[in-house]
Design a protein around this motif. Structure first.
Motif, PDB file in Angstrom:
ATOM      1  N   LEU A 251      11.175  48.421 -35.509  1.00 21.31           N
ATOM      2  CA  LEU A 251      10.530  49.651 -35.061  1.00 21.31           C
ATOM      3  C   LEU A 251      10.341  50.534 -36.289  1.00 21.31           C
ATOM      4  CD1 LEU A 251       9.573  51.228 -32.521  1.00 21.31           C
ATOM      5  CD2 LEU A 251      11.822  52.312 -32.517  1.00 21.31           C
ATOM      6  N   ILE A 252       9.104  50.959 -36.523  1.00 21.23           N
ATOM      7  CA  ILE A 252       8.735  51.650 -37.763  1.00 21.23           C
ATOM      8  C   ILE A 252       8.321  53.084 -37.491  1.00 21.23           C
ATOM      9  CG2 ILE A 252       6.887  51.781 -39.491  1.00 21.23           C
ATOM     10  CD1 ILE A 252       7.056  48.868 -39.874  1.00 21.23           C
ATOM     11  N   HIS A 253       8.715  53.973 -38.391  1.00 20.69           N
ATOM     12  CA  HIS A 253       8.257  55.361 -38.378  1.00 20.69           C
ATOM     13  C   HIS A 253       7.443  55.578 -39.646  1.00 20.69           C
ATOM     14  CE1 HIS A 253       9.242  59.896 -38.890  1.00 20.69           C
ATOM     15  NE2 HIS A 253       8.161  59.752 -38.145  1.00 20.69           N
ATOM     16  N   LEU A 254       6.178  55.995 -39.499  1.00 21.74           N
ATOM     17  CA  LEU A 254       5.269  56.205 -40.616  1.00 21.74           C
ATOM     18  C   LEU A 254       4.788  57.647 -40.633  1.00 21.74           C
ATOM     19  CD1 LEU A 254       3.168  55.203 -42.840  1.00 21.74           C
ATOM     20  CD2 LEU A 254       1.613  54.821 -40.922  1.00 21.74           C
ATOM     21  N   THR A 255       4.861  58.295 -41.775  1.00 22.10           N
ATOM     22  CA  THR A 255       4.258  59.616 -41.940  1.00 22.10           C
ATOM     23  C   THR A 255       3.443  59.622 -43.232  1.00 22.10           C
ATOM     24  OG1 THR A 255       6.063  60.621 -43.212  1.00 22.10           O
ATOM     25  CG2 THR A 255       6.219  60.731 -40.806  1.00 22.10           C
ATOM     26  N   GLY A 256       2.405  60.433 -43.257  1.00 17.01           N
ATOM     27  CA  GLY A 256       1.589  60.556 -44.455  1.00 17.01           C
ATOM     28  C   GLY A 256       0.494  61.576 -44.249  1.00 17.01           C
ATOM     29  N   SER A 257      -0.134  61.999 -45.341  1.00 12.60           N
ATOM     30  CA  SER A 257      -1.179  63.012 -45.279  1.00 12.60           C
ATOM     31  C   SER A 257      -2.375  62.565 -46.102  1.00 12.60           C
ATOM     32  CB  SER A 257      -0.665  64.349 -45.812  1.00 12.60           C
ATOM     33  OG  SER A 257       0.475  64.780 -45.095  1.00 12.60           O
ATOM     34  N   GLY A 258      -3.562  62.993 -45.687  1.00 12.48           N
ATOM     35  CA  GLY A 258      -4.777  62.671 -46.412  1.00 12.48           C
ATOM     36  C   GLY A 258      -5.841  63.726 -46.213  1.00 12.48           C
ATOM     37  N   ASN A 259      -6.838  63.747 -47.106  1.00 13.21           N
ATOM     38  CA  ASN A 259      -7.941  64.710 -47.035  1.00 13.21           C
ATOM     39  C   ASN A 259      -9.268  63.970 -47.015  1.00 13.21           C
ATOM     40  OD1 ASN A 259      -6.633  67.552 -47.557  1.00 13.21           O
ATOM     41  ND2 ASN A 259      -5.685  66.154 -49.023  1.00 13.21           N
ATOM     42  N   ARG A 260     -10.207  64.502 -46.206  1.00 12.02           N
ATOM     43  CA  ARG A 260     -11.545  63.923 -46.144  1.00 12.02           C
ATOM     44  C   ARG A 260     -12.503  64.957 -45.572  1.00 12.02           C
ATOM     45  NH1 ARG A 260     -11.775  58.791 -42.578  1.00 12.02           N
ATOM     46  NH2 ARG A 260     -11.482  60.387 -40.975  1.00 12.02           N
ATOM     47  N   GLU A 261     -13.646  65.125 -46.239  1.00 11.43           N
ATOM     48  CA  GLU A 261     -14.708  66.014 -45.763  1.00 11.43           C
ATOM     49  C   GLU A 261     -14.183  67.409 -45.428  1.00 11.43           C
ATOM     50  OE1 GLU A 261     -16.516  64.005 -42.507  1.00 11.43           O
ATOM     51  OE2 GLU A 261     -17.407  62.448 -43.753  1.00 11.43           O
ATOM     52  N   LYS A 262     -13.434  67.980 -46.387  1.00 10.93           N
ATOM     53  CA  LYS A 262     -12.903  69.337 -46.289  1.00 10.93           C
ATOM     54  C   LYS A 262     -11.949  69.538 -45.124  1.00 10.93           C
ATOM     55  CE  LYS A 262     -16.901  71.476 -48.548  1.00 10.93           C
ATOM     56  NZ  LYS A 262     -17.951  72.510 -48.463  1.00 10.93           N
ATOM     57  N   LYS A 263     -11.363  68.446 -44.647  1.00 11.20           N
ATOM     58  CA  LYS A 263     -10.323  68.533 -43.627  1.00 11.20           C
ATOM     59  C   LYS A 263      -9.094  67.776 -44.107  1.00 11.20           C
ATOM     60  CE  LYS A 263     -13.082  69.191 -39.435  1.00 11.20           C
ATOM     61  NZ  LYS A 263     -13.374  68.679 -38.065  1.00 11.20           N
ATOM     62  N   ALA A 264      -7.933  68.276 -43.728  1.00 18.13           N
ATOM     63  CA  ALA A 264      -6.675  67.633 -44.098  1.00 18.13           C
ATOM     64  C   ALA A 264      -6.015  67.084 -42.836  1.00 18.13           C
ATOM     65  CB  ALA A 264      -5.749  68.637 -44.782  1.00 18.13           C
ATOM     66  N   TYR A 265      -5.402  65.918 -42.974  1.00 18.82           N
ATOM     67  CA  TYR A 265      -4.796  65.245 -41.837  1.00 18.82           C
ATOM     68  C   TYR A 265      -3.345  64.899 -42.163  1.00 18.82           C
ATOM     69  CZ  TYR A 265      -9.705  64.406 -40.616  1.00 18.82           C
ATOM     70  OH  TYR A 265     -11.030  64.553 -40.325  1.00 18.82           O
ATOM     71  N   HIS A 266      -2.485  65.058 -41.160  1.00 20.68           N
ATOM     72  CA  HIS A 266      -1.109  64.574 -41.280  1.00 20.68           C
ATOM     73  C   HIS A 266      -0.843  63.638 -40.101  1.00 20.68           C
ATOM     74  CE1 HIS A 266       3.110  64.258 -42.180  1.00 20.68           C
ATOM     75  NE2 HIS A 266       3.379  64.530 -40.919  1.00 20.68           N
ATOM     76  N   LEU A 267      -0.365  62.423 -40.417  1.00 24.20           N
ATOM     77  CA  LEU A 267      -0.090  61.411 -39.402  1.00 24.20           C
ATOM     78  C   LEU A 267       1.406  61.213 -39.278  1.00 24.20           C
ATOM     79  CD1 LEU A 267      -1.336  59.188 -37.522  1.00 24.20           C
ATOM     80  CD2 LEU A 267      -1.072  57.616 -39.458  1.00 24.20           C
ATOM     81  N   ASP A 268       1.910  61.195 -38.054  1.00 20.70           N
ATOM     82  CA  ASP A 268       3.321  60.950 -37.759  1.00 20.70           C
ATOM     83  C   ASP A 268       3.351  59.951 -36.612  1.00 20.70           C
ATOM     84  OD1 ASP A 268       5.996  61.085 -36.830  1.00 20.70           O
ATOM     85  OD2 ASP A 268       6.220  63.054 -37.725  1.00 20.70           O
ATOM     86  N   TRP A 269       3.716  58.697 -36.891  1.00 24.77           N
ATOM     87  CA  TRP A 269       3.424  57.594 -35.989  1.00 24.77           C
ATOM     88  C   TRP A 269       4.621  56.653 -35.851  1.00 24.77           C
ATOM     89  CZ3 TRP A 269       3.015  52.240 -36.462  1.00 24.77           C
ATOM     90  CH2 TRP A 269       2.251  51.586 -35.497  1.00 24.77           C
ATOM     91  N   ILE A 270       4.782  56.067 -34.660  1.00 25.17           N
ATOM     92  CA  ILE A 270       5.835  55.080 -34.411  1.00 25.17           C
ATOM     93  C   ILE A 270       5.206  53.824 -33.829  1.00 25.17           C
ATOM     94  CG2 ILE A 270       7.831  54.501 -32.981  1.00 25.17           C
ATOM     95  CD1 ILE A 270       8.806  57.292 -33.244  1.00 25.17           C
ATOM     96  N   GLY A 271       5.600  52.656 -34.320  1.00 28.27           N
ATOM     97  CA  GLY A 271       5.104  51.390 -33.798  1.00 28.27           C
ATOM     98  C   GLY A 271       6.027  50.260 -34.199  1.00 28.27           C
ATOM     99  N   THR A 272       5.591  49.016 -33.994  1.00 22.83           N
ATOM    100  CA  THR A 272       6.419  47.862 -34.336  1.00 22.83           C
ATOM    101  C   THR A 272       5.711  46.955 -35.323  1.00 22.83           C
ATOM    102  OG1 THR A 272       5.568  46.588 -32.451  1.00 22.83           O
ATOM    103  CG2 THR A 272       7.600  47.850 -32.115  1.00 22.83           C
ATOM    104  N   TYR A 273       6.515  46.235 -36.109  1.00 24.16           N
ATOM    105  CA  TYR A 273       6.005  45.274 -37.081  1.00 24.16           C
ATOM    106  C   TYR A 273       6.747  43.962 -36.880  1.00 24.16           C
ATOM    107  CZ  TYR A 273       4.764  43.122 -41.547  1.00 24.16           C
ATOM    108  OH  TYR A 273       4.297  42.272 -42.513  1.00 24.16           O
ATOM    109  N   ASN A 274       5.999  42.873 -36.650  1.00 25.59           N
ATOM    110  CA  ASN A 274       6.578  41.556 -36.464  1.00 25.59           C
ATOM    111  C   ASN A 274       6.786  40.912 -37.830  1.00 25.59           C
ATOM    112  OD1 ASN A 274       6.745  38.612 -36.058  1.00 25.59           O
ATOM    113  ND2 ASN A 274       6.305  39.088 -33.916  1.00 25.59           N
ATOM    114  N   VAL A 275       8.036  40.645 -38.191  1.00 25.37           N
ATOM    115  CA  VAL A 275       8.335  40.131 -39.526  1.00 25.37           C
ATOM    116  C   VAL A 275       7.939  38.668 -39.679  1.00 25.37           C
ATOM    117  CG1 VAL A 275      10.227  41.765 -39.844  1.00 25.37           C
ATOM    118  CG2 VAL A 275      10.711  39.490 -38.922  1.00 25.37           C
ATOM    119  N   LEU A 276       7.672  37.976 -38.565  1.00 21.44           N
ATOM    120  CA  LEU A 276       7.314  36.566 -38.637  1.00 21.44           C
ATOM    121  C   LEU A 276       5.831  36.355 -38.906  1.00 21.44           C
ATOM    122  CD1 LEU A 276       9.471  35.090 -35.721  1.00 21.44           C
ATOM    123  CD2 LEU A 276      10.070  35.400 -38.131  1.00 21.44           C
ATOM    124  N   ASN A 277       4.984  37.221 -38.319  1.00 22.59           N
ATOM    125  CA  ASN A 277       3.537  37.018 -38.489  1.00 22.59           C
ATOM    126  C   ASN A 277       2.797  38.242 -39.037  1.00 22.59           C
ATOM    127  OD1 ASN A 277       3.342  38.780 -36.300  1.00 22.59           O
ATOM    128  ND2 ASN A 277       3.067  37.138 -34.799  1.00 22.59           N
TER     129      ASN A 277
END
Length: 303
Positions: A251-277
Protein backbone atom coordinates in the motif's frame (compact mmCIF):
# COMPACT_ATOMS: atom_id res chain seq x y z
CA UNK A 1 13.78 26.57 27.17
CA UNK A 2 12.10 24.40 24.53
CA UNK A 3 8.65 23.69 23.18
CA UNK A 4 6.41 21.86 25.63
CA UNK A 5 5.42 18.32 24.69
CA UNK A 6 1.77 19.39 24.55
CA UNK A 7 2.56 22.13 22.04
CA UNK A 8 4.69 19.81 19.89
CA UNK A 9 1.86 17.26 19.74
CA UNK A 10 -0.60 20.01 18.83
CA UNK A 11 1.62 21.29 16.00
CA UNK A 12 2.18 17.78 14.61
CA UNK A 13 -1.53 17.05 14.67
CA UNK A 14 -2.24 20.22 12.69
CA UNK A 15 -0.36 18.68 9.75
CA UNK A 16 -1.19 15.04 10.43
CA UNK A 17 2.44 14.46 11.41
CA UNK A 18 3.75 15.60 8.00
CA UNK A 19 6.37 18.16 7.02
CA UNK A 20 4.82 21.53 6.18
CA UNK A 21 7.21 21.96 3.21
CA UNK A 22 7.57 18.59 1.47
CA UNK A 23 4.66 16.81 3.24
CA UNK A 24 6.63 13.68 4.05
CA UNK A 25 5.59 11.89 7.23
CA UNK A 26 8.07 11.82 10.17
CA UNK A 27 8.71 15.30 11.55
CA UNK A 28 10.10 17.23 14.48
CA UNK A 29 8.89 20.63 15.64
CA UNK A 30 11.53 23.30 15.03
CA UNK A 31 11.89 26.97 15.91
CA UNK A 32 11.39 29.26 12.90
CA UNK A 33 13.42 31.93 14.67
CA UNK A 34 16.12 29.93 16.50
CA UNK A 35 16.28 29.91 20.27
CA UNK A 36 19.82 31.30 20.04
CA UNK A 37 18.36 34.43 18.43
CA UNK A 38 15.66 34.82 21.04
CA UNK A 39 12.98 32.85 19.21
CA UNK A 40 10.06 32.18 21.58
CA UNK A 41 8.65 28.75 22.47
CA UNK A 42 5.26 29.64 21.01
CA UNK A 43 3.01 28.02 18.45
CA UNK A 44 3.52 30.91 16.03
CA UNK A 45 7.26 30.23 16.06
CA UNK A 46 6.87 26.45 15.62
CA UNK A 47 7.11 24.59 12.31
CA UNK A 48 6.84 20.81 11.70
CA UNK A 49 9.78 19.94 9.43
CA UNK A 50 11.41 16.70 8.31
CA UNK A 51 15.17 16.32 8.73
CA UNK A 52 15.91 17.12 5.07
CA UNK A 53 13.83 20.31 4.89
CA UNK A 54 15.18 21.50 8.22
CA UNK A 55 18.73 21.07 6.91
CA UNK A 56 17.93 22.85 3.63
CA UNK A 57 15.78 25.73 4.88
CA UNK A 58 16.03 25.90 8.66
CA UNK A 59 19.37 27.70 8.85
CA UNK A 60 18.48 30.29 6.18
CA UNK A 61 17.07 33.49 7.74
CA UNK A 62 15.67 34.52 4.35
CA UNK A 63 13.37 31.47 4.34
CA UNK A 64 11.65 32.17 7.67
CA UNK A 65 8.71 34.04 6.14
CA UNK A 66 8.40 31.29 3.51
CA UNK A 67 8.36 28.56 6.19
CA UNK A 68 5.66 30.35 8.19
CA UNK A 69 3.48 30.91 5.09
CA UNK A 70 3.94 27.32 3.93
CA UNK A 71 3.08 26.04 7.41
CA UNK A 72 -0.14 28.08 7.61
CA UNK A 73 -1.12 26.99 4.10
CA UNK A 74 -0.51 23.31 4.92
CA UNK A 75 -2.54 23.65 8.12
CA UNK A 76 -5.49 24.76 5.99
CA UNK A 77 -4.98 22.00 3.41
CA UNK A 78 -4.88 19.34 6.13
CA UNK A 79 -8.05 20.66 7.74
CA UNK A 80 -9.89 20.33 4.42
CA UNK A 81 -8.08 17.37 2.86
CA UNK A 82 -8.29 14.83 5.67
CA UNK A 83 -11.82 15.30 6.87
CA UNK A 84 -13.71 12.14 7.85
CA UNK A 85 -14.99 10.28 4.81
CA UNK A 86 -17.20 7.28 5.77
CA UNK A 87 -17.65 6.15 2.15
CA UNK A 88 -13.94 6.33 1.49
CA UNK A 89 -13.24 4.45 4.71
CA UNK A 90 -15.29 1.51 3.49
CA UNK A 91 -13.45 1.53 0.18
CA UNK A 92 -10.02 1.53 1.78
CA UNK A 93 -11.14 -1.33 4.05
CA UNK A 94 -12.08 -3.34 0.98
CA UNK A 95 -8.72 -2.55 -0.59
CA UNK A 96 -6.95 -3.70 2.55
CA UNK A 97 -8.73 -7.06 2.84
CA UNK A 98 -5.35 -8.79 2.80
CA UNK A 99 -3.39 -6.24 4.76
CA UNK A 100 -5.73 -5.05 7.52
CA UNK A 101 -4.91 -6.28 10.97
CA UNK A 102 -7.45 -8.23 13.09
CA UNK A 103 -8.60 -5.07 14.83
CA UNK A 104 -9.11 -2.30 12.30
CA UNK A 105 -8.91 1.28 13.55
CA UNK A 106 -11.83 3.64 13.32
CA UNK A 107 -10.13 5.98 10.87
CA UNK A 108 -7.95 3.73 8.76
CA UNK A 109 -6.62 6.43 6.47
CA UNK A 110 -5.40 8.63 9.29
CA UNK A 111 -3.83 5.62 10.98
CA UNK A 112 -2.19 4.58 7.71
CA UNK A 113 -0.69 7.99 7.09
CA UNK A 114 0.84 7.95 10.56
CA UNK A 115 2.49 4.53 10.10
CA UNK A 116 5.86 5.76 8.84
CA UNK A 117 7.93 4.56 11.80
CA UNK A 118 11.11 6.12 13.06
CA UNK A 119 13.80 4.11 11.29
CA UNK A 120 16.02 2.26 13.78
CA UNK A 121 19.63 1.57 12.93
CA UNK A 122 18.84 -2.14 12.82
CA UNK A 123 15.82 -4.43 12.78
CA UNK A 124 14.32 -7.77 11.84
CA UNK A 125 11.48 -9.15 9.76
CA UNK A 126 8.20 -10.29 11.28
CA UNK A 127 9.35 -13.88 11.82
CA UNK A 128 12.78 -12.80 13.05
CA UNK A 129 14.72 -14.70 10.38
CA UNK A 130 15.92 -11.78 8.27
CA UNK A 131 17.84 -8.86 9.77
CA UNK A 132 19.27 -5.53 8.65
CA UNK A 133 21.50 -2.81 10.00
CA UNK A 134 22.51 0.61 8.75
CA UNK A 135 26.20 1.30 8.52
CA UNK A 136 28.05 4.53 7.95
CA UNK A 137 28.26 7.96 9.50
CA UNK A 138 24.86 9.75 9.92
CA UNK A 139 26.71 13.04 9.43
CA UNK A 140 27.62 11.93 5.92
CA UNK A 141 25.20 11.96 2.99
CA UNK A 142 24.60 8.26 2.35
CA UNK A 143 24.19 5.07 4.33
CA UNK A 144 24.71 1.37 3.66
CA UNK A 145 22.07 -1.30 4.31
CA UNK A 146 23.49 -4.68 5.35
CA UNK A 147 21.33 -7.79 5.71
CA UNK A 148 21.77 -11.28 7.07
CA UNK A 149 19.76 -14.37 7.83
CA UNK A 150 20.35 -15.77 11.33
CA UNK A 151 24.13 -15.08 11.47
CA UNK A 152 25.32 -11.46 11.64
CA UNK A 153 28.86 -12.48 10.67
CA UNK A 154 27.46 -13.53 7.27
CA UNK A 155 25.94 -10.11 6.56
CA UNK A 156 26.10 -8.81 2.99
CA UNK A 157 25.51 -5.30 1.71
CA UNK A 158 22.09 -4.86 0.14
CA UNK A 159 22.69 -1.37 -1.24
CA UNK A 160 24.04 2.13 -0.78
CA UNK A 161 21.46 4.85 -0.15
CA UNK A 162 21.27 8.53 -0.96
CA UNK A 163 20.80 9.84 2.59
CA UNK A 164 19.78 9.00 6.16
CA UNK A 165 17.00 11.49 6.81
CA UNK A 166 14.00 9.68 5.29
CA UNK A 167 15.41 6.15 5.04
CA UNK A 168 13.08 3.22 5.79
CA UNK A 169 13.38 -0.56 5.34
CA UNK A 170 10.28 -2.76 4.88
CA UNK A 171 10.46 -6.59 4.82
CA UNK A 172 7.65 -8.52 3.16
CA UNK A 173 5.86 -11.03 5.44
CA UNK A 174 7.41 -13.98 3.56
CA UNK A 175 10.96 -12.47 3.62
CA UNK A 176 11.25 -12.65 -0.17
CA UNK A 177 11.06 -8.91 -0.84
CA UNK A 178 12.53 -5.77 0.68
CA UNK A 179 11.29 -2.27 -0.08
CA UNK A 180 13.74 0.53 0.70
CA UNK A 181 12.40 4.04 1.03
CA UNK A 182 15.63 5.76 0.08
CA UNK A 183 16.57 8.82 2.10
CA UNK A 184 16.83 10.96 -1.01
CA UNK A 185 17.02 14.71 -0.56
CA UNK A 186 14.73 17.71 -0.55
CA UNK A 187 14.13 17.04 -4.27
CA UNK A 188 12.20 13.84 -3.66
CA UNK A 189 12.05 10.24 -2.48
CA UNK A 190 11.41 6.98 -4.26
CA UNK A 191 10.91 3.32 -3.35
CA UNK A 192 13.38 0.59 -4.36
CA UNK A 193 12.41 -3.08 -4.61
CA UNK A 194 14.77 -5.98 -3.88
CA UNK A 195 13.63 -9.59 -4.36
CA UNK A 196 14.95 -13.14 -4.20
CA UNK A 197 13.71 -16.47 -5.53
CA UNK A 198 13.08 -18.10 -2.15
CA UNK A 199 13.66 -17.62 1.56
CA UNK A 200 16.76 -19.79 1.47
CA UNK A 201 19.64 -18.04 3.19
CA UNK A 202 21.88 -18.59 0.17
CA UNK A 203 19.53 -16.77 -2.22
CA UNK A 204 20.74 -13.30 -3.08
CA UNK A 205 18.49 -10.23 -3.08
CA UNK A 206 18.59 -8.37 -6.38
CA UNK A 207 17.24 -4.94 -7.20
CA UNK A 208 14.74 -5.35 -10.03
CA UNK A 209 16.29 -3.59 -13.03
CA UNK A 210 12.99 -2.87 -14.79
CA UNK A 211 11.13 -1.62 -11.72
CA UNK A 212 10.45 2.09 -11.44
CA UNK A 213 7.83 2.19 -8.73
CA UNK A 214 7.68 5.96 -8.42
CA UNK A 215 7.22 6.61 -12.14
CA UNK A 216 4.58 3.90 -12.54
CA UNK A 217 2.60 5.08 -9.52
CA UNK A 218 2.90 8.75 -10.53
CA UNK A 219 1.59 8.13 -14.05
CA UNK A 220 -1.31 6.05 -12.77
CA UNK A 221 -2.27 8.52 -10.03
CA UNK A 222 -2.10 11.55 -12.35
CA UNK A 223 -4.21 9.81 -15.01
CA UNK A 224 -6.89 8.76 -12.53
CA UNK A 225 -6.90 12.23 -10.95
CA UNK A 226 -7.67 13.69 -14.38
CA UNK A 227 -4.40 15.65 -14.57
CA UNK A 228 -2.87 13.81 -17.52
CA UNK A 229 0.47 12.02 -17.57
CA UNK A 230 2.35 15.04 -18.98
CA UNK A 231 2.34 16.82 -15.61
CA UNK A 232 5.64 16.29 -13.80
CA UNK A 233 5.55 16.14 -10.00
CA UNK A 234 8.35 17.95 -8.20
CA UNK A 235 9.36 17.12 -4.63
CA UNK A 236 7.78 13.67 -5.04
CA UNK A 237 7.65 11.70 -1.82
CA UNK A 238 6.55 8.11 -1.38
CA UNK A 239 5.95 5.78 1.54
CA UNK A 240 5.15 2.10 1.97
CA UNK A 241 2.27 1.84 4.45
CA UNK A 242 1.56 -1.90 4.56
CA UNK A 243 2.43 -5.21 2.94
CA UNK A 244 -0.40 -7.55 1.95
CA UNK A 245 -0.39 -10.81 3.90
CA UNK A 246 0.48 -12.72 0.71
CA UNK A 247 3.53 -10.46 0.15
CA UNK A 248 2.38 -9.58 -3.37
CA UNK A 249 1.42 -5.94 -2.90
CA UNK A 250 2.32 -2.84 -0.95
CA UNK A 251 0.00 0.00 0.00
CA UNK A 252 1.61 3.23 -1.21
CA UNK A 253 1.23 6.87 -0.21
CA UNK A 254 2.34 9.36 -2.89
CA UNK A 255 2.56 13.14 -2.60
CA UNK A 256 3.99 15.69 -5.00
CA UNK A 257 3.48 19.09 -6.60
CA UNK A 258 3.65 20.40 -10.15
CA UNK A 259 2.93 23.51 -12.25
CA UNK A 260 1.31 23.81 -15.66
CA UNK A 261 -0.36 26.65 -17.58
CA UNK A 262 -0.12 29.11 -14.67
CA UNK A 263 -1.75 26.67 -12.26
CA UNK A 264 -0.13 24.74 -9.44
CA UNK A 265 -1.21 21.27 -8.38
CA UNK A 266 -0.60 19.20 -5.26
CA UNK A 267 -1.39 15.47 -5.36
CA UNK A 268 -1.91 13.35 -2.23
CA UNK A 269 -2.80 9.80 -3.24
CA UNK A 270 -3.07 6.25 -1.87
CA UNK A 271 -3.02 3.05 -3.95
CA UNK A 272 -1.38 -0.36 -4.31
CA UNK A 273 1.65 -1.65 -6.19
CA UNK A 274 2.05 -5.32 -7.11
CA UNK A 275 5.71 -6.25 -6.61
CA UNK A 276 5.40 -9.32 -8.85
CA UNK A 277 4.15 -7.64 -12.03
CA UNK A 278 4.49 -3.89 -11.38
CA UNK A 279 0.75 -3.30 -11.66
CA UNK A 280 -0.65 -0.20 -9.93
CA UNK A 281 -4.27 -0.26 -8.78
CA UNK A 282 -6.75 1.86 -6.89
CA UNK A 283 -10.05 0.96 -5.25
CA UNK A 284 -10.24 4.28 -3.44
CA UNK A 285 -12.54 6.51 -5.47
CA UNK A 286 -14.03 8.32 -2.48
CA UNK A 287 -10.90 8.29 -0.35
CA UNK A 288 -8.94 9.91 -3.20
CA UNK A 289 -11.80 12.17 -4.28
CA UNK A 290 -10.03 15.26 -2.91
CA UNK A 291 -6.52 14.11 -3.73
CA UNK A 292 -5.75 17.17 -5.87
CA UNK A 293 -5.38 20.77 -4.65
CA UNK A 294 -5.20 23.45 -7.35
CA UNK A 295 -4.09 27.08 -7.16
CA UNK A 296 -4.15 29.80 -9.80
CA UNK A 297 -0.67 31.21 -10.16
CA UNK A 298 2.41 30.02 -8.34
CA UNK A 299 2.12 27.38 -5.65
CA UNK A 300 2.37 28.92 -2.15
CA UNK A 301 4.73 26.32 -0.76
CA UNK A 302 7.34 26.41 -3.52
CA UNK A 303 10.60 28.14 -2.48
Amino acid sequence: MAFSEALKIKVRKHTHFSCCLCHVIDVEVHHIIPEAEGGPDTEDNAAPLCASCHNVYGANPQKRKFIREARDHWYEVCRNRFQSDPDGLEEIKRLLRDVARPSEPGDLRSEALNRYPDQPSEGASVNGELHFELRGDPRELGAEIWIWQKAREKAVKLCDTAAWGNLRVFFSPDDRHIVVRDGGSSMGIDLRLFSRESTNATDEFKELENTSIGDNVERFALAHAGLGTDLVLHHRYMGCLWWSDDSKSILIHLTGSGNREKKAYHLDWIGTYNVLNGEVSMDLASMNANAVTVWNGEQPNEP
